[in-house]
Design a protein around this motif. Sequence first.
Motif, PDB file in Angstrom:
ATOM      1  N   LYS A   8       9.933  21.297  38.118  1.00 20.44           N
ATOM      2  CA  LYS A   8       8.773  22.136  38.484  1.00 20.44           C
ATOM      3  C   LYS A   8       7.990  21.304  39.480  1.00 20.44           C
ATOM      4  O   LYS A   8       7.284  20.368  39.108  1.00 20.44           O
ATOM      5  CB  LYS A   8       7.880  22.399  37.270  1.00 20.44           C
ATOM      6  CG  LYS A   8       8.462  23.356  36.261  1.00 20.44           C
ATOM      7  CD  LYS A   8       7.957  24.762  36.498  1.00 20.44           C
ATOM      8  CE  LYS A   8       8.338  25.667  35.330  1.00 20.44           C
ATOM      9  NZ  LYS A   8       9.013  26.874  35.716  1.00 20.44           N
ATOM     10  N   TYR A  19      10.231  18.249  32.138  1.00 18.40           N
ATOM     11  CA  TYR A  19      10.018  18.754  33.492  1.00 18.40           C
ATOM     12  C   TYR A  19       9.735  17.611  34.455  1.00 18.40           C
ATOM     13  O   TYR A  19       8.888  16.760  34.186  1.00 18.40           O
ATOM     14  CB  TYR A  19       8.836  19.733  33.523  1.00 18.40           C
ATOM     15  CG  TYR A  19       9.118  21.029  32.814  1.00 18.40           C
ATOM     16  CD1 TYR A  19       9.844  22.044  33.444  1.00 18.40           C
ATOM     17  CD2 TYR A  19       8.690  21.236  31.509  1.00 18.40           C
ATOM     18  CE1 TYR A  19      10.124  23.231  32.789  1.00 18.40           C
ATOM     19  CE2 TYR A  19       8.965  22.425  30.837  1.00 18.40           C
ATOM     20  CZ  TYR A  19       9.677  23.423  31.490  1.00 18.40           C
ATOM     21  OH  TYR A  19       9.957  24.598  30.844  1.00 18.40           O
ATOM     22  N   TRP A  77       3.816  19.837  39.546  1.00 15.92           N
ATOM     23  CA  TRP A  77       3.113  20.429  38.401  1.00 15.92           C
ATOM     24  C   TRP A  77       1.791  19.730  38.103  1.00 15.92           C
ATOM     25  O   TRP A  77       0.869  20.322  37.557  1.00 15.92           O
ATOM     26  CB  TRP A  77       4.002  20.436  37.147  1.00 15.92           C
ATOM     27  CG  TRP A  77       4.361  19.080  36.607  1.00 15.92           C
ATOM     28  CD1 TRP A  77       5.508  18.386  36.827  1.00 15.92           C
ATOM     29  CD2 TRP A  77       3.572  18.248  35.728  1.00 15.92           C
ATOM     30  NE1 TRP A  77       5.480  17.183  36.173  1.00 15.92           N
ATOM     31  CE2 TRP A  77       4.314  17.073  35.490  1.00 15.92           C
ATOM     32  CE3 TRP A  77       2.314  18.380  35.131  1.00 15.92           C
ATOM     33  CZ2 TRP A  77       3.835  16.037  34.676  1.00 15.92           C
ATOM     34  CZ3 TRP A  77       1.841  17.356  34.316  1.00 15.92           C
ATOM     35  CH2 TRP A  77       2.594  16.202  34.101  1.00 15.92           C
TER      36      TRP A  77
END
Length: 306
Positions: free
Chosen positions: A284, A238, A287
């Motif tokens: 994302k 991610y 995060w």
Amino acid sequence: MQGHYDTSSVFVAVIGRPNVGKSSLTNLLVGEKVAIVTSKPQTTRTRITGVITRGPLQYVLLDTPGVHKARNKLGKRMDKTASDSIADVDVSMMLFEPYGALNESEMTLVEMLRSSGGPAIAVINKTDLVKEPADLEARKEELKALGVFDDIYTVSVRDNDGCEALFDALSRYAVEGPHYFDDDAYTDMPEKELVAEVIREKALLYMRDEIPHGIAVVVERFKERPGTDLIDIDVNIYCERESHKGMVIGKGGAMLKKIASAARADCEEFLGCRVNLQCWVKVKSDWRDNEFLLNNFGFKQNSNNR
């Protein structure tokens, strides 16, 4: 009344500023790679446990993140991990370099030791860089004057010099009781976490400074193929931004391929079998400042092992 044990254990917090050699020392003492090592600060983001059992005595090393100015919620968690570890252990082992003024994060740790009142030893690493013996003596005196260390040791992790003596030093703080880990264990990290850490290490090694700290690695599938010596591992990497995703993948997928193939080789070595590793890159945003995602990605607050 407590039963009498023939065994004992010593829980050790390995602390110090970023890049002083905590993970390298932990790996050396354990004799296995349990902590990822790169020349970049903040490589260790959670507390990693290394276990060494020598006869009746079990050493449990808690390799903590280096304390630094926390810029986001992940940073705050990393700092809390270091301070919690000091409170949890039989002895703290703080690493220093031979040269340079003690910085703010080191003084913060020294104050944590002072207020915890728990035993601590100092270890001056990188003696291979010492120019004059007098320099080392001066550093020893400086650390002695802080008044929080029982003893001061000097080692070179790079040359494996003086490290063996640390087992003796730490054994003095051992507490009679059961072994908390199997005698042949060398870490309490699940295999999935080790895989994720290795992939993150390769990304840190191969990529420009800023991006890899903005990545989290989550193992989605870890499955042995029946009747074979093959494990299928699916991993999501991610990133915080779309532009970072492109960099992690690289031109024609070259960077991702490089990271994955280096990680696969390491995984095959410590898992002792063949690995089919598939990596996907997802975005994302922010995060590192999202409590829900931090928990989801495995950056949980640490609890003591006993």
